[in-house]
Design a protein around this motif. Sequence first.
Motif, PDB file in Angstrom:
ATOM      1  N   GLN A  59       3.691   5.423  -5.882  1.00  0.00           N
ATOM      2  CA  GLN A  59       3.608   5.331  -7.345  1.00  0.00           C
ATOM      3  C   GLN A  59       2.527   6.237  -7.925  1.00  0.00           C
ATOM      4  OE1 GLN A  59       2.882   1.193  -8.058  1.00  0.00           O
ATOM      5  NE2 GLN A  59       4.996   0.587  -7.605  1.00  0.00           N
ATOM      6  N   ASN A  60       1.517   6.530  -7.132  1.00  0.00           N
ATOM      7  CA  ASN A  60       0.390   7.328  -7.614  1.00  0.00           C
ATOM      8  C   ASN A  60       0.392   8.752  -7.072  1.00  0.00           C
ATOM      9  OD1 ASN A  60      -1.429   5.467  -9.318  1.00  0.00           O
ATOM     10  ND2 ASN A  60      -0.816   4.215  -7.568  1.00  0.00           N
ATOM     11  N   GLY A  61       1.518   9.163  -6.487  1.00  0.00           N
ATOM     12  CA  GLY A  61       1.661  10.540  -6.027  1.00  0.00           C
ATOM     13  C   GLY A  61       0.751  10.913  -4.869  1.00  0.00           C
ATOM     14  N   ILE A  62       0.394   9.922  -4.058  1.00  0.00           N
ATOM     15  CA  ILE A  62      -0.464  10.196  -2.895  1.00  0.00           C
ATOM     16  C   ILE A  62       0.439  10.428  -1.689  1.00  0.00           C
ATOM     17  CG2 ILE A  62      -2.228   9.270  -1.349  1.00  0.00           C
ATOM     18  CD1 ILE A  62      -3.281   7.687  -3.805  1.00  0.00           C
ATOM     19  N   ASP A  63       0.482  11.674  -1.259  1.00  0.00           N
ATOM     20  CA  ASP A  63       1.320  12.056  -0.127  1.00  0.00           C
ATOM     21  C   ASP A  63       0.413  12.236   1.083  1.00  0.00           C
ATOM     22  OD1 ASP A  63       3.455  12.872   1.437  1.00  0.00           O
ATOM     23  OD2 ASP A  63       3.328  14.949   0.761  1.00  0.00           O
ATOM     24  N   VAL A  64       0.403  11.236   1.950  1.00  0.00           N
ATOM     25  CA  VAL A  64      -0.475  11.270   3.108  1.00  0.00           C
ATOM     26  C   VAL A  64       0.270  10.683   4.306  1.00  0.00           C
ATOM     27  CG1 VAL A  64      -1.526   9.029   2.540  1.00  0.00           C
ATOM     28  CG2 VAL A  64      -2.807  10.652   3.925  1.00  0.00           C
ATOM     29  N   ALA A  65       0.073  11.284   5.467  1.00  0.00           N
ATOM     30  CA  ALA A  65       0.657  10.744   6.691  1.00  0.00           C
ATOM     31  C   ALA A  65      -0.135   9.495   7.061  1.00  0.00           C
ATOM     32  CB  ALA A  65       0.594  11.776   7.802  1.00  0.00           C
ATOM     33  N   SER A  66       0.522   8.345   7.034  1.00  0.00           N
ATOM     34  CA  SER A  66      -0.163   7.074   7.272  1.00  0.00           C
ATOM     35  C   SER A  66       0.292   6.444   8.577  1.00  0.00           C
ATOM     36  CB  SER A  66       0.128   6.098   6.123  1.00  0.00           C
ATOM     37  OG  SER A  66      -0.260   6.640   4.892  1.00  0.00           O
TER      38      SER A  66
ATOM     39  N   ILE B 197      -6.082  -3.665  -3.534  1.00  0.00           N
ATOM     40  CA  ILE B 197      -6.644  -2.488  -4.180  1.00  0.00           C
ATOM     41  C   ILE B 197      -5.669  -2.013  -5.260  1.00  0.00           C
ATOM     42  CG2 ILE B 197      -8.097  -1.796  -2.254  1.00  0.00           C
ATOM     43  CD1 ILE B 197      -6.129   0.381  -1.583  1.00  0.00           C
ATOM     44  N   CYS B 198      -6.201  -1.324  -6.243  1.00  0.00           N
ATOM     45  CA  CYS B 198      -5.408  -0.884  -7.392  1.00  0.00           C
ATOM     46  C   CYS B 198      -5.575   0.627  -7.569  1.00  0.00           C
ATOM     47  CB  CYS B 198      -5.857  -1.632  -8.643  1.00  0.00           C
ATOM     48  SG  CYS B 198      -7.596  -1.367  -9.030  1.00  0.00           S
ATOM     49  N   LYS B 199      -4.946   1.152  -8.583  1.00  0.00           N
ATOM     50  CA  LYS B 199      -5.004   2.589  -8.852  1.00  0.00           C
ATOM     51  C   LYS B 199      -6.440   3.069  -9.010  1.00  0.00           C
ATOM     52  CE  LYS B 199      -3.566   6.205 -12.073  1.00  0.00           C
ATOM     53  NZ  LYS B 199      -4.605   7.056 -11.587  1.00  0.00           N
ATOM     54  N   GLU B 200      -7.271   2.291  -9.711  1.00  0.00           N
ATOM     55  CA  GLU B 200      -8.671   2.677  -9.915  1.00  0.00           C
ATOM     56  C   GLU B 200      -9.413   2.770  -8.579  1.00  0.00           C
ATOM     57  OE1 GLU B 200      -7.097   0.255 -11.703  1.00  0.00           O
ATOM     58  OE2 GLU B 200      -6.883   1.452 -13.534  1.00  0.00           O
ATOM     59  N   ASP B 201      -9.124   1.853  -7.664  1.00  0.00           N
ATOM     60  CA  ASP B 201      -9.736   1.912  -6.330  1.00  0.00           C
ATOM     61  C   ASP B 201      -9.277   3.167  -5.589  1.00  0.00           C
ATOM     62  OD1 ASP B 201     -10.959  -0.559  -6.822  1.00  0.00           O
ATOM     63  OD2 ASP B 201      -9.352  -1.685  -5.845  1.00  0.00           O
TER      64      ASP B 201
ATOM     65  N   ASP C 165      -8.348   5.918  -6.881  1.00  0.00           N
ATOM     66  CA  ASP C 165      -9.023   7.070  -7.493  1.00  0.00           C
ATOM     67  C   ASP C 165     -10.416   7.256  -6.897  1.00  0.00           C
ATOM     68  OD1 ASP C 165      -6.821   7.545  -9.085  1.00  0.00           O
ATOM     69  OD2 ASP C 165      -7.686   6.601 -10.870  1.00  0.00           O
ATOM     70  N   LYS C 166     -11.121   6.181  -6.631  1.00  0.00           N
ATOM     71  CA  LYS C 166     -12.454   6.259  -6.024  1.00  0.00           C
ATOM     72  C   LYS C 166     -12.380   6.694  -4.568  1.00  0.00           C
ATOM     73  CE  LYS C 166     -14.275   2.660  -9.028  1.00  0.00           C
ATOM     74  NZ  LYS C 166     -14.609   1.252  -9.116  1.00  0.00           N
ATOM     75  N   ILE C 167     -11.373   6.229  -3.868  1.00  0.00           N
ATOM     76  CA  ILE C 167     -11.233   6.536  -2.453  1.00  0.00           C
ATOM     77  C   ILE C 167     -10.768   7.980  -2.240  1.00  0.00           C
ATOM     78  CG2 ILE C 167      -9.856   6.033  -0.377  1.00  0.00           C
ATOM     79  CD1 ILE C 167      -9.911   3.056  -1.313  1.00  0.00           C
ATOM     80  N   PHE C 168      -9.813   8.428  -3.038  1.00  0.00           N
ATOM     81  CA  PHE C 168      -9.198   9.733  -2.826  1.00  0.00           C
ATOM     82  C   PHE C 168      -9.807  10.858  -3.641  1.00  0.00           C
ATOM     83  CE2 PHE C 168      -6.072   7.021  -0.863  1.00  0.00           C
ATOM     84  CZ  PHE C 168      -5.593   7.788   0.174  1.00  0.00           C
ATOM     85  N   VAL C 169     -10.864  10.586  -4.402  1.00  0.00           N
ATOM     86  CA  VAL C 169     -11.506  11.639  -5.195  1.00  0.00           C
ATOM     87  C   VAL C 169     -12.645  12.261  -4.414  1.00  0.00           C
ATOM     88  CG1 VAL C 169     -12.848  12.118  -7.265  1.00  0.00           C
ATOM     89  CG2 VAL C 169     -10.811  10.742  -7.396  1.00  0.00           C
TER      90      VAL C 169
ATOM     91  N   LEU D  30       0.824  -1.202   0.000  1.00  0.00           N
ATOM     92  CA  LEU D  30       0.000   0.000   0.000  1.00  0.00           C
ATOM     93  C   LEU D  30       0.866   1.263   0.000  1.00  0.00           C
ATOM     94  CD1 LEU D  30      -2.982   0.703  -0.031  1.00  0.00           C
ATOM     95  CD2 LEU D  30      -2.953   0.705   2.461  1.00  0.00           C
ATOM     96  N   LYS D  31       1.929   1.261   0.798  1.00  0.00           N
ATOM     97  CA  LYS D  31       2.853   2.403   0.813  1.00  0.00           C
ATOM     98  C   LYS D  31       3.426   2.632  -0.585  1.00  0.00           C
ATOM     99  CE  LYS D  31       4.357   1.673   5.562  1.00  0.00           C
ATOM    100  NZ  LYS D  31       5.470   1.247   6.420  1.00  0.00           N
ATOM    101  N   ASN D  32       3.803   1.551  -1.253  1.00  0.00           N
ATOM    102  CA  ASN D  32       4.355   1.669  -2.606  1.00  0.00           C
ATOM    103  C   ASN D  32       3.303   2.149  -3.599  1.00  0.00           C
ATOM    104  OD1 ASN D  32       7.007   1.011  -2.081  1.00  0.00           O
ATOM    105  ND2 ASN D  32       6.657  -1.177  -2.313  1.00  0.00           N
ATOM    106  N   LEU D  33       2.082   1.674  -3.462  1.00  0.00           N
ATOM    107  CA  LEU D  33       0.994   2.101  -4.340  1.00  0.00           C
ATOM    108  C   LEU D  33       0.731   3.601  -4.177  1.00  0.00           C
ATOM    109  CD1 LEU D  33      -1.052   1.011  -6.421  1.00  0.00           C
ATOM    110  CD2 LEU D  33      -2.621   0.594  -4.523  1.00  0.00           C
ATOM    111  N   PHE D  34       0.755   4.077  -2.941  1.00  0.00           N
ATOM    112  CA  PHE D  34       0.595   5.516  -2.692  1.00  0.00           C
ATOM    113  C   PHE D  34       1.712   6.295  -3.386  1.00  0.00           C
ATOM    114  CE2 PHE D  34      -1.626   4.785   1.664  1.00  0.00           C
ATOM    115  CZ  PHE D  34      -2.818   4.550   1.031  1.00  0.00           C
TER     116      PHE D  34
END
Length: 132
Positions: free
Chosen positions: A26-33, A122-126, A128-132, A20-24
């Motif tokens: 790779q998709n430019g999601i910068d969030v404190a997790s 979860i994948c990039k499309e997921d 996109d749904k979660i973070f949109v 999940l950290k890698n998926l974030f």
Amino acid sequence: MKRISNLYVIDDDKIYHFLLKNLFKQNGIDVASTFFINGYDAIEHIKSNKDKDSDILPDLILLDVNMPIMNGWQFLEEFGKLSPGLQKKPTIYMISSSNNEVDINKSKEFEGAVKGYFLKPICKEDLDKIFV
């Protein structure tokens, strides 16, 4: 993407945490997790921080169903008791390897608390749904 500053991942699979950290990343999601391996640890963390600065509390929770000590359903029950006193109301998504209709339907019983149910991995499309 909507602004998510703080994310809690409640899941006992440490490999999933890594992926999940890698998926974030790779998709430019910068969030404190913050990662928890069971619902109990997450509930205790929320209890101990509920009266502090609301920035400590999550904007988003990704919650697994099957975990030791306290599973996702038990977490939701306990979180429901705490929720009225929290300064921040996080969005919760169930993320599980279970495609059992019972689990999917049970997540709908927590309407208002659980916004959606996604299957692992979860994948990039997921995202996109979660973070949109």
